[in-house]
Write a protein that holds these residues in place. Structure first.
Motif, PDB file in Angstrom:
ATOM      1  N   VAL A  73       0.831  -1.206   0.000  1.00  0.00           N
ATOM      2  CA  VAL A  73       0.000   0.000   0.000  1.00  0.00           C
ATOM      3  C   VAL A  73       0.869   1.262   0.000  1.00  0.00           C
ATOM      4  CG1 VAL A  73      -2.071  -0.974   1.086  1.00  0.00           C
ATOM      5  CG2 VAL A  73      -0.213  -0.120   2.538  1.00  0.00           C
ATOM      6  N   VAL A  74       0.333   2.284  -0.634  1.00  0.00           N
ATOM      7  CA  VAL A  74       0.845   3.656  -0.488  1.00  0.00           C
ATOM      8  C   VAL A  74      -0.141   4.363   0.431  1.00  0.00           C
ATOM      9  CG1 VAL A  74       1.190   5.867  -1.674  1.00  0.00           C
ATOM     10  CG2 VAL A  74       1.996   3.743  -2.729  1.00  0.00           C
ATOM     11  N   LEU A  75       0.387   5.099   1.410  1.00  0.00           N
ATOM     12  CA  LEU A  75      -0.492   5.805   2.349  1.00  0.00           C
ATOM     13  C   LEU A  75      -0.693   7.245   1.866  1.00  0.00           C
ATOM     14  CD1 LEU A  75       0.943   4.396   5.693  1.00  0.00           C
ATOM     15  CD2 LEU A  75      -0.862   3.474   4.220  1.00  0.00           C
ATOM     16  N   THR A  76      -1.916   7.725   1.972  1.00  0.00           N
ATOM     17  CA  THR A  76      -2.228   9.060   1.467  1.00  0.00           C
ATOM     18  C   THR A  76      -2.349  10.040   2.629  1.00  0.00           C
ATOM     19  OG1 THR A  76      -4.626   8.744   1.540  1.00  0.00           O
ATOM     20  CG2 THR A  76      -3.501   8.031  -0.446  1.00  0.00           C
ATOM     21  N   PHE A  77      -1.723  11.211   2.469  1.00  0.00           N
ATOM     22  CA  PHE A  77      -1.654  12.139   3.615  1.00  0.00           C
ATOM     23  C   PHE A  77      -2.962  12.893   3.844  1.00  0.00           C
ATOM     24  CE2 PHE A  77       0.172  14.729   0.163  1.00  0.00           C
ATOM     25  CZ  PHE A  77      -0.558  15.911   0.306  1.00  0.00           C
ATOM     26  N   ILE A  78      -3.892  12.759   2.897  1.00  0.00           N
ATOM     27  CA  ILE A  78      -5.261  13.195   3.160  1.00  0.00           C
ATOM     28  C   ILE A  78      -6.124  11.953   2.981  1.00  0.00           C
ATOM     29  CG2 ILE A  78      -7.186  14.637   2.347  1.00  0.00           C
ATOM     30  CD1 ILE A  78      -5.130  16.692   1.465  1.00  0.00           C
ATOM     31  N   PRO A  79      -6.955  11.616   3.982  1.00  0.00           N
ATOM     32  CA  PRO A  79      -7.779  10.422   3.811  1.00  0.00           C
ATOM     33  C   PRO A  79      -8.896  10.724   2.817  1.00  0.00           C
ATOM     34  CG  PRO A  79      -8.413  11.560   5.805  1.00  0.00           C
ATOM     35  CD  PRO A  79      -7.244  12.325   5.234  1.00  0.00           C
ATOM     36  N   GLY A  80      -9.429   9.698   2.217  1.00  0.00           N
ATOM     37  CA  GLY A  80     -10.613   9.877   1.381  1.00  0.00           C
ATOM     38  C   GLY A  80     -11.769   9.197   2.092  1.00  0.00           C
ATOM     39  N   CYS A  81     -12.578   9.997   2.823  1.00  0.00           N
ATOM     40  CA  CYS A  81     -13.617   9.388   3.663  1.00  0.00           C
ATOM     41  C   CYS A  81     -14.660   8.668   2.803  1.00  0.00           C
ATOM     42  CB  CYS A  81     -14.279  10.436   4.553  1.00  0.00           C
ATOM     43  SG  CYS A  81     -15.483  11.480   3.696  1.00  0.00           S
ATOM     44  N   GLY A  82     -14.786   9.119   1.539  1.00  0.00           N
ATOM     45  CA  GLY A  82     -15.711   8.451   0.630  1.00  0.00           C
ATOM     46  C   GLY A  82     -17.148   8.925   0.732  1.00  0.00           C
ATOM     47  N   ARG A  83     -17.440   9.764   1.730  1.00  0.00           N
ATOM     48  CA  ARG A  83     -18.842  10.140   1.944  1.00  0.00           C
ATOM     49  C   ARG A  83     -19.093  11.644   1.844  1.00  0.00           C
ATOM     50  NH1 ARG A  83     -17.549   6.474   5.746  1.00  0.00           N
ATOM     51  NH2 ARG A  83     -17.087   8.107   7.254  1.00  0.00           N
ATOM     52  N   CYS A  84     -18.065  12.468   2.032  1.00  0.00           N
ATOM     53  CA  CYS A  84     -18.305  13.916   2.068  1.00  0.00           C
ATOM     54  C   CYS A  84     -18.595  14.441   0.657  1.00  0.00           C
ATOM     55  CB  CYS A  84     -17.096  14.630   2.682  1.00  0.00           C
ATOM     56  SG  CYS A  84     -15.643  14.688   1.619  1.00  0.00           S
ATOM     57  N   ARG A  85     -18.974  15.693   0.594  1.00  0.00           N
ATOM     58  CA  ARG A  85     -19.283  16.327  -0.691  1.00  0.00           C
ATOM     59  C   ARG A  85     -18.142  16.161  -1.693  1.00  0.00           C
ATOM     60  NH1 ARG A  85     -18.610  21.518  -3.330  1.00  0.00           N
ATOM     61  NH2 ARG A  85     -20.583  22.200  -4.244  1.00  0.00           N
ATOM     62  N   GLY A 114      -9.757  16.425   5.646  1.00  0.00           N
ATOM     63  CA  GLY A 114      -8.404  16.931   5.413  1.00  0.00           C
ATOM     64  C   GLY A 114      -7.899  17.884   6.482  1.00  0.00           C
ATOM     65  N   PRO A 115      -8.720  18.864   6.889  1.00  0.00           N
ATOM     66  CA  PRO A 115      -8.223  19.817   7.895  1.00  0.00           C
ATOM     67  C   PRO A 115      -7.836  19.173   9.226  1.00  0.00           C
ATOM     68  CG  PRO A 115     -10.186  20.674   6.798  1.00  0.00           C
ATOM     69  CD  PRO A 115     -10.023  19.255   6.349  1.00  0.00           C
ATOM     70  N   ARG A 116      -8.222  17.910   9.445  1.00  0.00           N
ATOM     71  CA  ARG A 116      -7.900  17.257  10.725  1.00  0.00           C
ATOM     72  C   ARG A 116      -6.548  16.559  10.710  1.00  0.00           C
ATOM     73  NH1 ARG A 116     -11.838  13.128  11.451  1.00  0.00           N
ATOM     74  NH2 ARG A 116     -10.666  12.722  13.332  1.00  0.00           N
ATOM     75  N   ILE A 117      -5.815  16.630   9.602  1.00  0.00           N
ATOM     76  CA  ILE A 117      -4.581  15.842   9.539  1.00  0.00           C
ATOM     77  C   ILE A 117      -3.476  16.365  10.444  1.00  0.00           C
ATOM     78  CG2 ILE A 117      -5.076  14.969   7.215  1.00  0.00           C
ATOM     79  CD1 ILE A 117      -3.015  16.949   6.108  1.00  0.00           C
ATOM     80  N   THR A 118      -3.644  17.562  10.997  1.00  0.00           N
ATOM     81  CA  THR A 118      -2.638  18.064  11.947  1.00  0.00           C
ATOM     82  C   THR A 118      -3.081  17.854  13.399  1.00  0.00           C
ATOM     83  OG1 THR A 118      -3.627  20.255  11.815  1.00  0.00           O
ATOM     84  CG2 THR A 118      -1.761  19.844  10.372  1.00  0.00           C
ATOM     85  N   GLN A 119      -4.227  17.206  13.595  1.00  0.00           N
ATOM     86  CA  GLN A 119      -4.752  17.042  14.951  1.00  0.00           C
ATOM     87  C   GLN A 119      -4.055  15.923  15.729  1.00  0.00           C
ATOM     88  OE1 GLN A 119      -7.284  19.177  16.287  1.00  0.00           O
ATOM     89  NE2 GLN A 119      -6.528  20.225  14.474  1.00  0.00           N
ATOM     90  N   GLY A 120      -3.614  14.895  15.008  1.00  0.00           N
ATOM     91  CA  GLY A 120      -2.891  13.806  15.664  1.00  0.00           C
ATOM     92  C   GLY A 120      -3.698  12.543  15.875  1.00  0.00           C
ATOM     93  N   GLY A 121      -5.026  12.662  15.845  1.00  0.00           N
ATOM     94  CA  GLY A 121      -5.863  11.490  16.071  1.00  0.00           C
ATOM     95  C   GLY A 121      -5.996  10.629  14.825  1.00  0.00           C
ATOM     96  N   GLN A 122      -6.576   9.455  15.016  1.00  0.00           N
ATOM     97  CA  GLN A 122      -6.936   8.595  13.889  1.00  0.00           C
ATOM     98  C   GLN A 122      -8.135   9.229  13.179  1.00  0.00           C
ATOM     99  OE1 GLN A 122      -4.031   6.860  14.174  1.00  0.00           O
ATOM    100  NE2 GLN A 122      -5.098   4.994  13.524  1.00  0.00           N
ATOM    101  N   VAL A 137       0.203   9.278  21.784  1.00  0.00           N
ATOM    102  CA  VAL A 137       1.107   9.814  20.761  1.00  0.00           C
ATOM    103  C   VAL A 137       0.283  10.013  19.498  1.00  0.00           C
ATOM    104  CG1 VAL A 137       3.113   9.297  19.304  1.00  0.00           C
ATOM    105  CG2 VAL A 137       3.134   8.656  21.735  1.00  0.00           C
ATOM    106  N   GLY A 138       0.347  11.200  18.923  1.00  0.00           N
ATOM    107  CA  GLY A 138      -0.406  11.471  17.697  1.00  0.00           C
ATOM    108  C   GLY A 138       0.273  10.895  16.471  1.00  0.00           C
ATOM    109  N   ALA A 139      -0.444  10.966  15.359  1.00  0.00           N
ATOM    110  CA  ALA A 139       0.102  10.541  14.063  1.00  0.00           C
ATOM    111  C   ALA A 139      -0.143  11.664  13.064  1.00  0.00           C
ATOM    112  CB  ALA A 139      -0.559   9.258  13.587  1.00  0.00           C
ATOM    113  N   PHE A 140       0.940  12.246  12.568  1.00  0.00           N
ATOM    114  CA  PHE A 140       0.804  13.331  11.596  1.00  0.00           C
ATOM    115  C   PHE A 140       0.122  12.791  10.333  1.00  0.00           C
ATOM    116  CE2 PHE A 140       3.077  16.345   8.532  1.00  0.00           C
ATOM    117  CZ  PHE A 140       2.247  17.408   8.828  1.00  0.00           C
ATOM    118  N   CYS A 141      -0.846  13.549   9.864  1.00  0.00           N
ATOM    119  CA  CYS A 141      -1.587  13.194   8.637  1.00  0.00           C
ATOM    120  C   CYS A 141      -2.339  11.867   8.769  1.00  0.00           C
ATOM    121  CB  CYS A 141      -0.671  13.146   7.418  1.00  0.00           C
ATOM    122  SG  CYS A 141       0.088  14.737   7.051  1.00  0.00           S
TER     123      CYS A 141
END
Ligand SMILES: [Zn+2]
Ligand SMILES: [Zn+2]
Length: 369
Positions: free
Chosen positions: A84-96, A109-117, A132-136
């Motif tokens: 797999v290649v990991l993408t730094f913005i998730p694709g939730c599949g449901r948003c607009r 996308g705006p949550r990728i600096t928050q640290g949570g899953q 411990v958070g996870a960037f992106c």
């Protein structure tokens, strides 16, 4: 399980190499053994405090590829053993935005600096038991990570994983900026300001589009020379007003059809804007520190010259579309990937890798496991 990770703990401090614990994947998550992760400048912005993140400690690293070792009960389309290649913005599949195929604009996308899953929980813990958070939502500077399936794209197993990591960030950001955002056409003229990880890929993206003139601008002459091997037709090392004059001189006083701002927008946007032809495009692919609140562009100049200034994140296209396509271009010999890697490092040596990036030695440093 335990895993070795490089943690951001404080602004200005080197990354801290520590053993952390990783929870088992939840129903929509995957456990991934990281094979390779690129040393992108964005993580450096976090270390310097120029890109603020919501918590520390946090595992940085967002340009990663690896092998799936375990999956949650509700995961679909990904199996144990997949690459797999990991993408730094998730694709939730449901948003607009995801519904329109625009995963690079996903509402998450705006949550990728928050640290949570993706679900807002934390699955990493340090020796003192702190989250411990996870960037992106990736945390790729680690031997292993747990990510939501929304952050993973399955790729063919014949692609070397160190090269696959590159198409997680820098390559799609640059190539897509030229192909998708600016829509460079055969015969067009292009200026690329800053020939690092993004900029060098704008150069090769412009070449793929058939641009006739590709001017690589970087204060480091080694990079402008290297840019020629990726398709640049000219190199300039000027900056500021001298950069504008140099580009105008190369384009008969007209300017380029498309200018790409791939480093330090506060310093380079206006010179690039003024080196762009009337009705041309100025595309910003680089991060500006949070502390910079505005960049001045004379409004009458913007109006009268009818130029467009635009941003491009992830090459302005869904990574789910673009990443497999880029790997096909690599396989057909049209896209250079191996040539982007300057040096490889062990995770323990990651701070040396960032020193080399800051010293201008690396096009891309990659941590390989
Ligand atoms: Zn990046
Ligand atoms: Zn979405």
């Amino acid at each position: 399980m335990d895993t070795l990770a490089a943690l951001f703990r404080a602004v200005g401090a080197p990354l801290s190499i520590e053993t952390i614990t990783l929870d088992a994947p939840k129903p929509t998550e995957l456990l991934v053994r990281i094979a390779a992760v690129g040393l992108c400048r964005t993580d450096l912005h976090v270390m310097r405090g120029e890109r603020r993140v919501a918590m520390s400690p946090m595992t940085l690293g967002h340009e990663a590829a690896g092998v799936v070792e375990a999956i949650g009960a509700d995961v679909t389309g990904v199996a144990v053993g997949d690459h797999v290649v990991l993408t730094f913005i998730p694709g939730c599949g449901r948003c607009r935005w995801c519904s329109k195929g625009l995963h690079h604009l996903c509402a998450e996308g705006p949550r990728i600096t928050q640290g949570g899953q993706l679900d807002g929980t934390y699955c990493r813990h340090d020796r003192l038991g702190r989250d411990v958070g996870a960037f992106c939502m990736i945390g790729g500077f680690a031997e292993r990570t747990v990510v939501d399936q929304a952050s993973a794209i399955v790729i063919d197993k014949d692609i070397p994983l160190d090269l696959a990591a590159l198409v997680a960030c820098g390559v799609p950001a640059g190539v897509g900026a030229a192909r998708v955002r600016a829509k460079v056409k055969p015969g067009d003229s292009v200026l690329v300001v800053g020939c690092g990880g993004d900029g060098m890929n704008v150069v090769q993206g412009a070449r793929l589009c058939g641009a006739a003139t590709i001017i690589a601008a970087d204060i480091n002459p080694t990079k402008t020379e290297l840019a020629r091997t990726f398709g640049a037709t000219h190199g300039v090392t000027e900056h500021g007003e001298a950069l504008t004059r140099a580009v105008l001189a190369l384009t008969g006083g007209i300017g380029v059809d498309h200018a790409f701002v791939c480093i330090d927008p506060p310093a380079t946007l206006l010179p690039a804007f003024r080196a762009t032809a009337k009705a041309g495009n100025v595309v910003v692919t680089a991060i500006t520190p949070d502390t910079v609140k505005q960049i001045d562009v004379p409004p009458l100049e913007l109006f009268a010259t009818q130029k467009a200034i635009m941003g491009a994140v992830y090459g302005f296209t869904s990574p789910r579309l673009q990443i497999p396509e880029l790997l096909r271009l690599y396989r057909s010999g049209d896209l250079k990937l191996r040539e982007l890697i300057t040096q490889t490092y062990s995770l323990e040596d990651i701070n040396r890798g960032y020193d080399d990036l800051e010293a201008g030695k690396n096009l891309r440093g990659v941590v390989v496991f």
